[in-house]
Design a protein around this motif. Structure first.
Motif, PDB file in Angstrom:
ATOM      1  N   GLU A 101      -6.056   2.334  12.602  1.00 16.21           N
ATOM      2  CA  GLU A 101      -5.273   1.148  11.221  1.00 16.21           C
ATOM      3  C   GLU A 101      -5.189   1.623  10.435  1.00 16.21           C
ATOM      4  OE1 GLU A 101      -7.660  -2.009  12.024  1.00 16.21           O
ATOM      5  OE2 GLU A 101      -6.624  -2.552  14.516  1.00 16.21           O
ATOM      6  N   VAL A 102      -6.706   2.734   9.245  1.00 14.01           N
ATOM      7  CA  VAL A 102      -6.547   2.577   8.106  1.00 14.01           C
ATOM      8  C   VAL A 102      -5.820   3.479   7.711  1.00 14.01           C
ATOM      9  CG1 VAL A 102      -8.310   3.511   6.570  1.00 14.01           C
ATOM     10  CG2 VAL A 102      -9.587   1.958   7.659  1.00 14.01           C
ATOM     11  N   GLN A 103      -5.853   4.621   8.547  1.00 14.83           N
ATOM     12  CA  GLN A 103      -4.564   6.074   8.122  1.00 14.83           C
ATOM     13  C   GLN A 103      -3.170   5.239   8.066  1.00 14.83           C
ATOM     14  OE1 GLN A 103      -5.085   8.815   7.699  1.00 14.83           O
ATOM     15  NE2 GLN A 103      -3.637   9.704   6.744  1.00 14.83           N
ATOM     16  N   ALA A 104      -2.862   4.156   8.988  1.00 17.31           N
ATOM     17  CA  ALA A 104      -1.472   3.446   8.570  1.00 17.31           C
ATOM     18  C   ALA A 104      -1.038   2.420   7.754  1.00 17.31           C
ATOM     19  CB  ALA A 104      -1.086   2.522   9.915  1.00 17.31           C
ATOM     20  N   LYS A 105      -2.521   2.235   6.916  1.00 14.44           N
ATOM     21  CA  LYS A 105      -2.202   1.429   5.426  1.00 14.44           C
ATOM     22  C   LYS A 105      -2.063   2.112   4.480  1.00 14.44           C
ATOM     23  CE  LYS A 105      -2.769  -2.396   3.259  1.00 14.44           C
ATOM     24  NZ  LYS A 105      -1.569  -3.717   3.987  1.00 14.44           N
ATOM     25  N   ILE A 106      -3.199   3.572   4.728  1.00 17.01           N
ATOM     26  CA  ILE A 106      -3.114   4.654   3.517  1.00 17.01           C
ATOM     27  C   ILE A 106      -1.442   5.149   3.211  1.00 17.01           C
ATOM     28  CG2 ILE A 106      -3.698   6.881   2.951  1.00 17.01           C
ATOM     29  CD1 ILE A 106      -5.981   6.864   4.438  1.00 17.01           C
ATOM     30  N   ASP A 107      -0.760   5.654   4.167  1.00 14.89           N
ATOM     31  CA  ASP A 107       0.642   5.618   5.026  1.00 14.89           C
ATOM     32  C   ASP A 107       1.401   4.965   4.156  1.00 14.89           C
ATOM     33  OD1 ASP A 107      -0.087   8.294   5.984  1.00 14.89           O
ATOM     34  OD2 ASP A 107      -0.037   8.003   8.044  1.00 14.89           O
ATOM     35  N   GLU A 108       0.984   3.223   4.652  1.00 14.59           N
ATOM     36  CA  GLU A 108       2.034   1.875   3.893  1.00 14.59           C
ATOM     37  C   GLU A 108       2.094   2.404   1.891  1.00 14.59           C
ATOM     38  OE1 GLU A 108       1.915  -2.892   3.890  1.00 14.59           O
ATOM     39  OE2 GLU A 108       1.045  -1.300   5.689  1.00 14.59           O
ATOM     40  N   LEU A 109       0.698   2.849   1.703  1.00 14.52           N
ATOM     41  CA  LEU A 109       0.454   2.378   0.180  1.00 14.52           C
ATOM     42  C   LEU A 109       1.027   3.574  -0.240  1.00 14.52           C
ATOM     43  CD1 LEU A 109      -3.471   0.878   0.017  1.00 14.52           C
ATOM     44  CD2 LEU A 109      -0.667   0.316  -0.926  1.00 14.52           C
ATOM     45  N   ASN A 110       0.992   4.910   0.283  1.00 11.80           N
ATOM     46  CA  ASN A 110       1.871   6.345  -0.644  1.00 11.80           C
ATOM     47  C   ASN A 110       3.170   5.657  -0.095  1.00 11.80           C
ATOM     48  OD1 ASN A 110      -0.436   8.035  -0.830  1.00 11.80           O
ATOM     49  ND2 ASN A 110      -0.742   8.449   1.595  1.00 11.80           N
TER      50      ASN A 110
ATOM     51  N   SER B 267       1.463  -0.608  -8.443  1.00 12.28           N
ATOM     52  CA  SER B 267       1.912  -0.179 -10.564  1.00 12.28           C
ATOM     53  C   SER B 267       0.664   1.458  -9.977  1.00 12.28           C
ATOM     54  CB  SER B 267       1.035  -0.074 -11.311  1.00 12.28           C
ATOM     55  OG  SER B 267      -0.286  -0.643 -10.776  1.00 12.28           O
ATOM     56  N   GLY B 268       0.124   2.849 -10.632  1.00 12.95           N
ATOM     57  CA  GLY B 268       0.049   3.612  -9.997  1.00 12.95           C
ATOM     58  C   GLY B 268      -2.064   3.739 -10.715  1.00 12.95           C
ATOM     59  N   ALA B 269      -2.421   2.380 -11.445  1.00  9.54           N
ATOM     60  CA  ALA B 269      -3.597   2.357 -11.607  1.00  9.54           C
ATOM     61  C   ALA B 269      -4.205   1.045 -10.147  1.00  9.54           C
ATOM     62  CB  ALA B 269      -3.384   1.689 -12.419  1.00  9.54           C
ATOM     63  N   ASP B 270      -2.679   0.384  -9.093  1.00  4.08           N
ATOM     64  CA  ASP B 270      -3.527  -0.543  -8.768  1.00  4.08           C
ATOM     65  C   ASP B 270      -3.542   0.675  -7.278  1.00  4.08           C
ATOM     66  OD1 ASP B 270      -3.976  -2.941 -10.047  1.00  4.08           O
ATOM     67  OD2 ASP B 270      -1.668  -3.596  -9.566  1.00  4.08           O
ATOM     68  N   LEU B 271      -3.007   1.212  -7.227  1.00  3.03           N
ATOM     69  CA  LEU B 271      -2.956   1.965  -5.569  1.00  3.03           C
ATOM     70  C   LEU B 271      -4.060   3.586  -5.837  1.00  3.03           C
ATOM     71  CD1 LEU B 271      -0.635   3.658  -4.028  1.00  3.03           C
ATOM     72  CD2 LEU B 271       0.230   5.525  -4.779  1.00  3.03           C
ATOM     73  N   GLY B 272      -4.501   3.688  -7.272  1.00  5.81           N
ATOM     74  CA  GLY B 272      -5.617   4.472  -7.221  1.00  5.81           C
ATOM     75  C   GLY B 272      -6.759   3.559  -6.814  1.00  5.81           C
ATOM     76  N   VAL B 273      -6.381   2.871  -7.055  1.00  7.96           N
ATOM     77  CA  VAL B 273      -7.343   1.866  -6.096  1.00  7.96           C
ATOM     78  C   VAL B 273      -7.852   0.929  -4.575  1.00  7.96           C
ATOM     79  CG1 VAL B 273      -9.242  -0.978  -6.761  1.00  7.96           C
ATOM     80  CG2 VAL B 273      -8.591  -0.027  -8.927  1.00  7.96           C
ATOM     81  N   SER B 274      -6.330   0.830  -4.647  1.00  7.99           N
ATOM     82  CA  SER B 274      -6.320   0.928  -2.767  1.00  7.99           C
ATOM     83  C   SER B 274      -6.730   2.104  -2.844  1.00  7.99           C
ATOM     84  CB  SER B 274      -5.291   0.640  -2.572  1.00  7.99           C
ATOM     85  OG  SER B 274      -4.830  -0.904  -3.638  1.00  7.99           O
ATOM     86  N   LEU B 275      -6.675   3.283  -2.634  1.00 13.62           N
ATOM     87  CA  LEU B 275      -6.440   4.715  -2.354  1.00 13.62           C
ATOM     88  C   LEU B 275      -7.851   5.086  -2.324  1.00 13.62           C
ATOM     89  CD1 LEU B 275      -3.513   6.676  -3.136  1.00 13.62           C
ATOM     90  CD2 LEU B 275      -4.048   5.942  -0.839  1.00 13.62           C
ATOM     91  N   SER B 276      -9.123   4.668  -3.105  1.00  8.89           N
ATOM     92  CA  SER B 276     -10.243   4.753  -3.028  1.00  8.89           C
ATOM     93  C   SER B 276     -10.819   3.983  -2.650  1.00  8.89           C
ATOM     94  CB  SER B 276     -10.647   4.872  -4.865  1.00  8.89           C
ATOM     95  OG  SER B 276     -12.204   4.953  -5.126  1.00  8.89           O
ATOM     96  N   ARG B 277     -10.533   2.896  -1.927  1.00  8.23           N
ATOM     97  CA  ARG B 277     -11.303   2.385  -1.097  1.00  8.23           C
ATOM     98  C   ARG B 277     -11.618   2.308   0.143  1.00  8.23           C
ATOM     99  NH1 ARG B 277      -9.037  -2.304  -1.909  1.00  8.23           N
ATOM    100  NH2 ARG B 277      -9.710  -3.457  -3.714  1.00  8.23           N
TER     101      ARG B 277
END
Length: 293
Positions: free
Chosen positions: A68-77, A83-93
């Motif tokens: 599920e986490v991997q799917a979410k990472i793919d979705e966010l990508n 925005s790049g900042a929001d995406l970076g925070v989400s990816l880090s979490r």
């Protein structure tokens, strides 16, 4: 002269002698003890199985979370609108969550491995205890299997036979006998199989297991009458019959040996044994003294 190589009466009589050595009450006590141990073993096995299922379920759940986490990472990508900042925070979490789940998975897999080892060790201990309770023959069979399992190649005939000879030489006769018998069962057409069967019979005879020795010798002599070991097997069978108080049947087998293999060394020994078993001649009665006139 009897037609069969080993008289049926000998085998039947020998078999009848084997079942009465343990008193009935002692046999019942031993059976009850085995049932209690089997019950405890079943309970331990159920507990271990339940633990194993719990760990497997945990591993499955962690695995699902990782997916599920991997799917979410793919979705966010693919979320180009964010925005790049929001995406970076989400990816880090998500990366932190992913690393945490990976750690949990490794711990669960390690736990599962430990349970598998525990199950295997418990099974071996229980099997060894049951073998010891059931008697020497069962324990010898168990230990022989352990020795065979340790061979680099279990289908290596030379190594298998060498192991049996080594055990016999070192004094572990019961294990050696079981190995010889297994060798003969696995490779019955092998040139060394008759010798292995003869060695097994001799060990049984030396252990004073007369009935089993008789059956081992008899099977060799009946099934492989053209082998070099057949005369020795007949001689051994006759000796086992003598120990089982079957002297008349033993004489018949010895006579057959002399007639069938007259030039073999075993035939000479059979003649000598027949002479020893013959009843002593009756003493001659003294002639009556002449009457005096």
């Amino acid at each position: 002269m009897r037609k069969s190589l080993l008289p049926v009466a000998a085998i039947v009589s020998a078999s009848a002698l084997a079942g009465c050595w343990v008193p009935v009450e002692r046999g019942r006590q031993m059976e009850a003890r085995i049932l209690r141990l089997e019950g405890k073993a079943d309970e331990q096995q159920r507990t271990l199985d339940e633990q194993r299922e719990v760990v497997r379920d945990r591993v499955a759940r962690v695995d699902q979370k990782i997916k599920e986490v991997q799917a979410k990472i793919d979705e966010l990508n693919q979320a180009a609108r964010r925005s790049g900042a929001d995406l970076g925070v989400s990816l880090s979490r998500l990366a932190d969550d992913f690393a945490k789940l990976r750690g949990e998975l490794e711990v669960a897999q390690h736990r599962l491995g430990e349970i598998e080892k525990s199950v295997a060790a418990t099974g071996e201990r229980v099997e060894a205890r049951f073998a010891a309770i059931r008697g020497t023959g069962a324990l010898d069979e168990y230990e022989a299997r352990q020795r065979i399992a340790a061979l680099p190649k279990q289908d290596d005939r030379a190594a298998f036979l060498a192991l049996a000879q080594k055990e016999e030489k070192e004094g572990d006769k019961g294990v050696a006998r079981e190995l010889y018998e297994q060798y003969a069962r696995r490779w019955p057409a092998d040139a060394k199989a008759p010798e292995a069967r003869l060695r097994a019979g001799r060990i049984l005879f030396a252990q004073k297991r007369w009935r089993e020795a008789l059956l081992a010798y008899g099977k060799l002599a009946e099934e492989l009458p053209k082998s070099e070991q057949a005369p020795e097997a007949m001689l051994g069978a006759a000796e086992a019959m003598i120990q089982l108080e079957l002297k008349d049947d033993a004489k018949a087998v010895l006579q057959q040996l002399v007639e069938k293999y007259p030039k073999d060394d075993a035939a000479a020994r059979a003649k000598k044994r027949l002479a020893e078993l013959a009843p002593p001649p009756e003493p001659k009665k003294a002639a009556p003294a002449p009457r005096k006139k």
